[in-house]
Structure formats: structure tokens, C-alpha cells
Design an enzyme around this catalytic site. Sequence first.
Site, PDB file in Angstrom:
ATOM      1  N   HIS A  70       0.612  -1.241   0.136  1.00 40.15           N
ATOM      2  CA  HIS A  70      -0.101  -0.003  -0.220  1.00 40.15           C
ATOM      3  C   HIS A  70       0.803   1.401   0.037  1.00 40.15           C
ATOM      4  O   HIS A  70       1.887   1.323   0.365  1.00 40.15           O
ATOM      5  CB  HIS A  70      -1.029  -0.026   1.333  1.00 40.15           C
ATOM      6  CG  HIS A  70      -0.142  -0.830   2.296  1.00 40.15           C
ATOM      7  ND1 HIS A  70      -0.089   1.049   3.091  1.00 40.15           N
ATOM      8  CD2 HIS A  70      -0.900  -0.739   3.413  1.00 40.15           C
ATOM      9  CE1 HIS A  70       0.744   0.760   4.770  1.00 40.15           C
ATOM     10  NE2 HIS A  70      -0.173  -0.552   4.932  1.00 40.15           N
ATOM     11  N   HIS A 120       7.453   1.298  10.822  1.00 38.61           N
ATOM     12  CA  HIS A 120       8.398   2.604  10.710  1.00 38.61           C
ATOM     13  C   HIS A 120       8.921   3.521  11.714  1.00 38.61           C
ATOM     14  O   HIS A 120       8.189   3.150  12.859  1.00 38.61           O
ATOM     15  CB  HIS A 120       6.976   3.433   9.863  1.00 38.61           C
ATOM     16  CG  HIS A 120       5.559   3.888   9.885  1.00 38.61           C
ATOM     17  ND1 HIS A 120       5.000   3.118  10.591  1.00 38.61           N
ATOM     18  CD2 HIS A 120       5.317   5.366  10.809  1.00 38.61           C
ATOM     19  CE1 HIS A 120       4.054   3.987  10.880  1.00 38.61           C
ATOM     20  NE2 HIS A 120       4.571   4.788  11.148  1.00 38.61           N
ATOM     21  N   GLU A 126       3.724  12.372  14.603  1.00 39.39           N
ATOM     22  CA  GLU A 126       2.241  12.499  14.661  1.00 39.39           C
ATOM     23  C   GLU A 126       1.408  12.445  15.858  1.00 39.39           C
ATOM     24  O   GLU A 126       1.661  11.521  16.825  1.00 39.39           O
ATOM     25  CB  GLU A 126       2.454  10.845  14.223  1.00 39.39           C
ATOM     26  CG  GLU A 126       3.691  10.323  12.722  1.00 39.39           C
ATOM     27  CD  GLU A 126       2.993   8.875  12.187  1.00 39.39           C
ATOM     28  OE1 GLU A 126       2.929   8.610  13.047  1.00 39.39           O
ATOM     29  OE2 GLU A 126       3.687   8.442  10.990  1.00 39.39           O
ATOM     30  N   HIS A 166       3.465   9.534  18.862  1.00 35.90           N
ATOM     31  CA  HIS A 166       4.611   8.926  17.528  1.00 35.90           C
ATOM     32  C   HIS A 166       5.477   9.694  17.264  1.00 35.90           C
ATOM     33  O   HIS A 166       5.274  10.634  16.481  1.00 35.90           O
ATOM     34  CB  HIS A 166       4.206   8.047  16.940  1.00 35.90           C
ATOM     35  CG  HIS A 166       3.699   6.779  17.794  1.00 35.90           C
ATOM     36  ND1 HIS A 166       1.360   6.221  16.882  1.00 35.90           N
ATOM     37  CD2 HIS A 166       3.667   5.928  18.384  1.00 35.90           C
ATOM     38  CE1 HIS A 166       0.790   5.734  17.951  1.00 35.90           C
ATOM     39  NE2 HIS A 166       2.385   5.384  18.945  1.00 35.90           N
ATOM     40  N   HIS A 214       7.099   2.712  16.049  1.00 36.86           N
ATOM     41  CA  HIS A 214       6.126   2.662  16.210  1.00 36.86           C
ATOM     42  C   HIS A 214       4.852   1.489  14.635  1.00 36.86           C
ATOM     43  O   HIS A 214       6.089   1.169  13.956  1.00 36.86           O
ATOM     44  CB  HIS A 214       5.291   3.461  16.193  1.00 36.86           C
ATOM     45  CG  HIS A 214       4.914   4.735  15.586  1.00 36.86           C
ATOM     46  ND1 HIS A 214       5.795   5.386  15.162  1.00 36.86           N
ATOM     47  CD2 HIS A 214       3.926   4.624  13.989  1.00 36.86           C
ATOM     48  CE1 HIS A 214       5.384   5.503  13.937  1.00 36.86           C
ATOM     49  NE2 HIS A 214       4.355   6.161  13.592  1.00 36.86           N
TER      50      HIS A 214
HETATM   51 FE   LIG Z   1       3.280   6.632  12.514  1.00 35.86          FE
END
Ligand SMILES: [Fe+2]
Length: 444
Positions: free
Chosen positions: A288, A331, A337, A361, A367
Site C-alpha cells: 500500500h 516504521h 504524529e 509517535h 511504532h
Molecule cells: Fe506513524
Amino acid sequence: MTLGYMPGFGNDFETEAAPGALPQGQNSPQRCAYGLYAEQLSGSPFTAPRGTNERSWLYRIRPSVRHTSRFRRVEVPFWKTAPHIVDHGLPLGPLRWDPVPMPNEALTFVTGLRTMTTAGDVYTQVGMAAHVMLVTASMVDDYFYNADGELMVVPQSGELLFFTELGRIKVGPGEIAVIPRGMKFKVELVDGPVRGYVCENYGAKFTLPERGPIGANCLANPRDFKTPVAAFEEKETACRLTVKWCGTFNTCEIGHSPLDVVAWHGNYTPYKYDLRTFSPVGALLFDHPDPSIFTVLTAPSGEAGTANIDFVIFPERWMVAEHSFRPPWYHMNIMSEFMGLIYGQYDAKETGFVPGGMSLHNCMLPHGPDKPAFDKASFSELKPVKLTGTMAFMFETRFPQQLTEFAARLPGLQDDYPECWNGLDRNFDPARPEWPAPGARAGE
Ligand SMILES: [Fe+2]
């Protein structure tokens, strides 16, 4: 009360609440109809390029100089402004919170904002703040504007009515409202208390992201953004105007409502948007794309592709990718974020992250899906699946997000959050390239 909206993003609108109030053919007639005063509200420097040049002309009962008087400083203790770096004592780590309970005390939109994080620097007009919004009382004779940035309001529970200088906007869960820097407004409850999230953008205004090869359609389409028609309030009684300016709050007494704009034209406007009109584009065969594919609005930083803020959503959608791990991958990211959940369930965390909750994050902190989500995604049959009834969002900024004391001390801070990745143990066996081994399922 009827509410009227005009469609389009960044259009040059015109609207009047009394016939003939809007001058035609010029901005500043010698004498305006009805004895109104003409006033320009600029959202960009006068000389900004056409594509980013924003201003509106307001035709009003009194000029804004009469909507202020001698200010006095007031305290709004839970609304913090960057730079705001405090020694809250929490060590580095991923963070997640339960929803903040609705308080019993009377809190307006202004006194009910609780800053969770700040980033950047209001003095140089870069960065943002992420707030929780807890509103239990309408603003009646109180009015407000924010000189520090535009406000993106994301209700999670309950509806709000924004009465702005340029008109009225009603928003509820699944919608957002954006109020420009410098625009006076008050906020009323529609039917009971409201909880939600607010992103305060100190930098360049939110705009639509480029679509690149996607072409002329999909993602957030311009016609789904709604700007209110002109509406004004005629009130000649004691009122207060509060201004947020470089992190300070300043109040003055005035003898009338400042929401007295009878007609206006221009492209510097408040607007609302229904997140359910976002037309997602995604994986059709395998893997994706990066989550940037879900960007609704972006506030550019001046450096190409490096947003001051991206506002990203994770809406209902079909998952159809073959031979792929369908949730977000593990990632680490240079962007920071801040996430919230408006309703439903988020696919990387099916428990622990609930509507009204939050997670953070920060820059370069790892995470990704928790252990149950990893197992489910690794072993479920990859039929087409529709994620229904879900709406998560992210305020993502290029700047590290600094936690406030309020956020660090919230009882709903989940001490055990990092344990959601426990059990993601070593599966690697150099003698067995095929995983899991034939006839066995990992973890069993
Ligand atoms: Fe993220």
C-alpha cells in the site's frame, strides 16, 4: 435558524445579508450602503503571489477598531503556545491516552482547550499545537480571535455552532471547521457538551495537497468545502473580546457584538468539510502507498514536500491487496504524529485506542501494529474486506512535538502502552526460510 453555505475551496466568494450591502465594481466606495464601514482582513502579506494571496473585504456596522478597547491580560492556563518546553519528567517513548472525561465545570471553547503538544515557534510563525477541546458552555457575550494561527476543529462528540464574522458554521463528528487567523467568532453548543480535538497552525494556511499522477479528482474535492453565507448579530449590550497574541490572552470590554459584518467578498474565509466526502485512493493489487495518500489538507513549510502540518485521515475503505501485510507497516519517521480517533476502530490498534483517545509517535520513534493486529494481518485470509464505520486522523508535523504538563499528568495516560508490542518475538530461523513452518502457525 437557517444555515447557508457556498461550495468551493479558496474561491473568491461574495455574499450579503441585506440587499445592496455589497458594493459592486469597487472595494472602497466613498460612502457604503446602509452607512456600513469597509474593512480589509488580510490573511497573507499584500505582495504574496496570486496563488497564496488571501484577503476578504468586510462591510460592517462598526470598524474593528471599535471592537477593541483597552486590553487587560487574562490567564487561560491550559492553552499553551510554542515554544513551550517543560520538564514534565516523562522519559522518551510512544504515548497513548484514554479519552479525557467531560468536566462538570462550565468551559467555553476558549477556556476548555487543553494543550497536549506544541511544536515549532509562534514568534517565527512555524509549527503547531494539538489541543483537546472540552466545551460545556456556549459563549454568549464573549468573542474571540486568534492572532497566533488558524484553528482546525475536529469534533468527536457533540455539535458546535461557530458564529464567525463571515457567517455561521455548524459541525459535528465526522466534520471539521477551519477558522482563519484573526477572524472574530464565538462558539455555541447545539445540543449538549462537546469533546474533540483542535490543531492550531502557526504557519502558512492549510491548503489542498497536490494530486500528482492521481489527476484532477479524488482525495478531498474542492466543491465539498463549504463557506458560510453572510450573517450578522445586532447586539448593543455589554460584550467582551479576547485576543490570543503570541501566547498571551488579552480581554477588553465593548458595548456591542463584533459579529457585525453585513456583507463580504474575498477568499480569506472560514469553512467546513465533511470527512466522509473524502474519496480515498489506495492499493488495488499489492502493498500500500504511504499514508500521505490520505492527506486532506496540508500546511506547507516553504520546503517542498515537507509540511508544517499534514492533516491526514483514515476513513472507511476497502482492503483488497493480495499477498500483502495490509495494516500500516512498522516504521520510523522524521515527522511527528499526533493521532485521534473520531469513531470506530483503527486497523493497526483494535484495542486501547478508542474514540476520543489520542496517541503521540514523535520524530524517529518506532511504532506500528500491535501484536494482535500483526497476527491477524499475517494469517487472515486476504479476501476483500471493508473497514466500516471508522474515522481516525493525524496531525503530522515536521517539528518534534513537545508534551505539556497537562498531557504528561493526565490520568488516562496509558502506562502500559509500549507493551502492546510485546510478543513480537524472534521468528527467524536460519534453517527455515519458509515461515511459519509447514503445518505450524507462528506463536503457537
Ligand atoms: Fe506513524
